[in-house]
Design a protein around this motif. Sequence first.
Motif, PDB file in Angstrom:
ATOM      1  N   LEU A  65       0.832  -1.204   0.000  1.00  0.00           N
ATOM      2  CA  LEU A  65       0.000   0.000   0.000  1.00  0.00           C
ATOM      3  C   LEU A  65       0.867   1.253   0.000  1.00  0.00           C
ATOM      4  O   LEU A  65       0.559   2.233  -0.704  1.00  0.00           O
ATOM      5  N   ALA A  66       1.946   1.214   0.771  1.00  0.00           N
ATOM      6  CA  ALA A  66       2.796   2.401   0.892  1.00  0.00           C
ATOM      7  C   ALA A  66       3.486   2.749  -0.420  1.00  0.00           C
ATOM      8  O   ALA A  66       3.594   3.927  -0.784  1.00  0.00           O
ATOM      9  N   ARG A  67       3.950   1.742  -1.154  1.00  0.00           N
ATOM     10  CA  ARG A  67       4.680   2.017  -2.391  1.00  0.00           C
ATOM     11  C   ARG A  67       3.775   2.071  -3.619  1.00  0.00           C
ATOM     12  O   ARG A  67       4.231   2.405  -4.711  1.00  0.00           O
ATOM     13  N   GLY A  68       2.486   1.698  -3.432  1.00  0.00           N
ATOM     14  CA  GLY A  68       1.561   1.722  -4.567  1.00  0.00           C
ATOM     15  C   GLY A  68       1.787   0.599  -5.548  1.00  0.00           C
ATOM     16  O   GLY A  68       1.464   0.721  -6.740  1.00  0.00           O
ATOM     17  N   MET A  69       2.321  -0.530  -5.067  1.00  0.00           N
ATOM     18  CA  MET A  69       2.551  -1.673  -5.936  1.00  0.00           C
ATOM     19  C   MET A  69       1.217  -2.306  -6.314  1.00  0.00           C
ATOM     20  O   MET A  69       0.361  -2.555  -5.457  1.00  0.00           O
ATOM     21  N   MET A  70       1.027  -2.561  -7.598  1.00  0.00           N
ATOM     22  CA  MET A  70      -0.222  -3.173  -8.031  1.00  0.00           C
ATOM     23  C   MET A  70      -0.052  -3.864  -9.373  1.00  0.00           C
ATOM     24  O   MET A  70       0.867  -3.565 -10.149  1.00  0.00           O
ATOM     25  N   LEU A  71      -0.968  -4.786  -9.628  1.00  0.00           N
ATOM     26  CA  LEU A  71      -1.050  -5.501 -10.896  1.00  0.00           C
ATOM     27  C   LEU A  71      -2.309  -5.043 -11.607  1.00  0.00           C
ATOM     28  O   LEU A  71      -3.404  -5.062 -11.024  1.00  0.00           O
ATOM     29  N   LEU A  72      -2.158  -4.624 -12.861  1.00  0.00           N
ATOM     30  CA  LEU A  72      -3.303  -4.195 -13.667  1.00  0.00           C
ATOM     31  C   LEU A  72      -3.704  -5.315 -14.623  1.00  0.00           C
ATOM     32  O   LEU A  72      -2.874  -6.130 -15.028  1.00  0.00           O
ATOM     33  N   PRO A  73      -4.981  -5.372 -14.992  1.00  0.00           N
ATOM     34  CA  PRO A  73      -5.471  -6.448 -15.876  1.00  0.00           C
ATOM     35  C   PRO A  73      -4.998  -6.255 -17.319  1.00  0.00           C
ATOM     36  O   PRO A  73      -4.575  -5.157 -17.702  1.00  0.00           O
ATOM     37  N   SER A  74      -5.131  -7.363 -18.081  1.00  0.00           N
ATOM     38  CA  SER A  74      -5.643  -8.668 -17.703  1.00  0.00           C
ATOM     39  C   SER A  74      -4.551  -9.709 -17.924  1.00  0.00           C
ATOM     40  O   SER A  74      -3.878  -9.689 -18.957  1.00  0.00           O
ATOM     41  N   VAL A  75      -4.402 -10.612 -16.942  1.00  0.00           N
ATOM     42  CA  VAL A  75      -3.393 -11.657 -17.057  1.00  0.00           C
ATOM     43  C   VAL A  75      -3.767 -12.609 -18.196  1.00  0.00           C
ATOM     44  O   VAL A  75      -2.925 -13.028 -18.977  1.00  0.00           O
ATOM     45  N   VAL A  76      -5.053 -12.952 -18.285  1.00  0.00           N
ATOM     46  CA  VAL A  76      -5.576 -13.702 -19.436  1.00  0.00           C
ATOM     47  C   VAL A  76      -6.387 -12.727 -20.279  1.00  0.00           C
ATOM     48  O   VAL A  76      -7.402 -12.209 -19.834  1.00  0.00           O
ATOM     49  N   LYS A  77      -5.928 -12.455 -21.474  1.00  0.00           N
ATOM     50  CA  LYS A  77      -6.612 -11.501 -22.340  1.00  0.00           C
ATOM     51  C   LYS A  77      -7.823 -12.148 -23.008  1.00  0.00           C
ATOM     52  O   LYS A  77      -7.923 -13.365 -23.111  1.00  0.00           O
ATOM     53  N   GLY A  78      -8.726 -11.301 -23.466  1.00  0.00           N
ATOM     54  CA  GLY A  78      -9.829 -11.763 -24.293  1.00  0.00           C
ATOM     55  C   GLY A  78     -11.095 -12.100 -23.549  1.00  0.00           C
ATOM     56  O   GLY A  78     -12.095 -12.465 -24.162  1.00  0.00           O
ATOM     57  N   SER A  79     -11.093 -11.992 -22.225  1.00  0.00           N
ATOM     58  CA  SER A  79     -12.309 -12.226 -21.444  1.00  0.00           C
ATOM     59  C   SER A  79     -12.245 -11.358 -20.202  1.00  0.00           C
ATOM     60  O   SER A  79     -11.255 -10.673 -19.948  1.00  0.00           O
ATOM     61  N   GLY A  80     -13.316 -11.368 -19.420  1.00  0.00           N
ATOM     62  CA  GLY A  80     -13.349 -10.587 -18.202  1.00  0.00           C
ATOM     63  C   GLY A  80     -13.737  -9.140 -18.458  1.00  0.00           C
ATOM     64  O   GLY A  80     -14.050  -8.736 -19.583  1.00  0.00           O
ATOM     65  N   PRO A  81     -13.716  -8.314 -17.403  1.00  0.00           N
ATOM     66  CA  PRO A  81     -14.189  -6.927 -17.531  1.00  0.00           C
ATOM     67  C   PRO A  81     -13.257  -6.017 -18.321  1.00  0.00           C
ATOM     68  O   PRO A  81     -13.659  -4.934 -18.724  1.00  0.00           O
ATOM     69  N   PHE A  82     -12.013  -6.459 -18.550  1.00  0.00           N
ATOM     70  CA  PHE A  82     -11.055  -5.661 -19.327  1.00  0.00           C
ATOM     71  C   PHE A  82     -10.425  -6.550 -20.407  1.00  0.00           C
ATOM     72  O   PHE A  82      -9.223  -6.816 -20.383  1.00  0.00           O
TER      73      PHE A  82
ATOM     74  N   GLY B 223      -9.486  -6.353 -23.503  1.00  0.00           N
ATOM     75  CA  GLY B 223      -8.457  -5.920 -24.438  1.00  0.00           C
ATOM     76  C   GLY B 223      -7.173  -5.457 -23.788  1.00  0.00           C
ATOM     77  O   GLY B 223      -6.264  -4.992 -24.483  1.00  0.00           O
ATOM     78  N   HIS B 224      -7.064  -5.601 -22.477  1.00  0.00           N
ATOM     79  CA  HIS B 224      -5.916  -5.058 -21.756  1.00  0.00           C
ATOM     80  C   HIS B 224      -4.845  -6.117 -21.521  1.00  0.00           C
ATOM     81  O   HIS B 224      -5.142  -7.282 -21.295  1.00  0.00           O
ATOM     82  N   GLN B 225      -3.615  -5.673 -21.527  1.00  0.00           N
ATOM     83  CA  GLN B 225      -2.468  -6.528 -21.258  1.00  0.00           C
ATOM     84  C   GLN B 225      -1.979  -6.262 -19.836  1.00  0.00           C
ATOM     85  O   GLN B 225      -1.794  -5.108 -19.444  1.00  0.00           O
ATOM     86  N   ALA B 226      -1.765  -7.309 -19.064  1.00  0.00           N
ATOM     87  CA  ALA B 226      -1.350  -7.154 -17.670  1.00  0.00           C
ATOM     88  C   ALA B 226      -0.039  -6.379 -17.566  1.00  0.00           C
ATOM     89  O   ALA B 226       0.852  -6.527 -18.398  1.00  0.00           O
ATOM     90  N   ARG B 227       0.045  -5.556 -16.539  1.00  0.00           N
ATOM     91  CA  ARG B 227       1.305  -4.849 -16.262  1.00  0.00           C
ATOM     92  C   ARG B 227       1.416  -4.574 -14.771  1.00  0.00           C
ATOM     93  O   ARG B 227       0.420  -4.413 -14.069  1.00  0.00           O
ATOM     94  N   TRP B 228       2.651  -4.558 -14.304  1.00  0.00           N
ATOM     95  CA  TRP B 228       2.944  -4.258 -12.908  1.00  0.00           C
ATOM     96  C   TRP B 228       3.284  -2.786 -12.763  1.00  0.00           C
ATOM     97  O   TRP B 228       3.873  -2.178 -13.657  1.00  0.00           O
TER      98      TRP B 228
END
Length: 463
Positions: free
Chosen positions: A327-344, A346-351
Amino acid sequence: MTNASSFHRVAVIDIGKTNAKVVVLDTASGAEIAVERRPNTVIKSGPYPHYDIDALWQFILTSLKTFAIKPGFDAISITTHGASAALLDGKGDLAMPVLDYEHEYPVDIRKDYARLRPAFAETGSPWQSVGLNLGAQIHYQKTAFPEEFAAVHNIVTYPQYWAARLTGVLANEVTSLGCHTDLWNPGANAFSSLVDTLDIRPLMAPVRSAFDVLGPIKPEIASDLGLSADVPAYCGIHDSNASLLPHLLKRQGNFSVVSTGTWVVNFAIGGALDQLDPTRDTLTNVDAYARPVPSSRFMGGREYEMLTQQFGTAATSDIEASIPAILARGMMLLPSVVKGSGPFPGHQARWIADDGATNAERHAAAALYLALMTDVSLSLIGRKGPILVEGPFAKNTLYLKALSSFANTDVIAIGGSTGTSAGAALLTGPSPTTQDGREIVAGRLEVGDYKRRWHAAMERVTG
């Protein structure tokens, strides 16, 4: 269905996308008293990738034969993953292999199908990647293999294929037809226009209730397994809808069910059918009583498996202890790890802010990511009330706490290995104790404004 089960023990054939199992459940307690498991393998040779049906059938027979001796069972029920059907010849055998829904078809066939499929307003079924729309599979099989398809006499949904092998009775069923197949019109409770567009209406087996007994086991199978001739086999049900069924029977008011496995499938009882967005993997599912249910999904189990293979292991205590640093450093994973389904889709996962991250921190960030993806998926279907989590994620306390914090509601973990087997057993007659009663209300995390920052990061990426 309101009467309690008249059976003491029910054997459930439970075939998931990744693993298959045969379970015996005690109907009085809901406990799994015997279980056998095996991987659900895909054969890459042949006309296209397909499930190893012969191996599954031998596994089913061997398990049932073992369980017929000890602990014994009185009835058989069936649940399987969706997006699959069996194409049968005039003898009831497979005319074509059961296609793996993750097989991707040639571009020209996909484009042709896109022109044929009905509108979302008719089916509540969004366009899906690869073969996740069952109608796309059938169109592919018919287009690419016309000679083989000409031998098809009947089409049955996947749970009902196994029921047919046991009983000889052919059927389709609404929970499997209603899970993003393009073949079903939930509002009309009837086949969609696609069955006529594809000219397959004469091939579709009759639609039966999941609660129907299709018949006793074939005499030769019963004899080989050491069963009496009157053991009934039930029609069967789509696995995520099997998870939903116990809660439909015993809960009132608004609530959501998060059924986890390879997929995270969300059902919102009391949700909003009129706000579904087909571009974000929301859809209309159909419950065991043929009622439309607003739903959403993403491939969370597959994502978690992919991520943890990258990270390696970490102690559970270290994972949760790393939350303040994340939380302090703002580390997070953005979607999507598996592309082509889910709420995002068209997105490619990134840290973000992950330089020097430990294995424990990556595990923790992944749990926060999965909780946020679940929260988004639930918000898209207008969820209200408490959230019930079943399957493997029900054992992930960090995920449960994070989801409770992000959704600002109670999250209840349902005990037992999966809800699918327990739900399928309920087809033999609902009993209030068939789900073993272990329900744990998750605590909450101090996550501050992490949810807002995650969404803001998403906006920057897409902006």
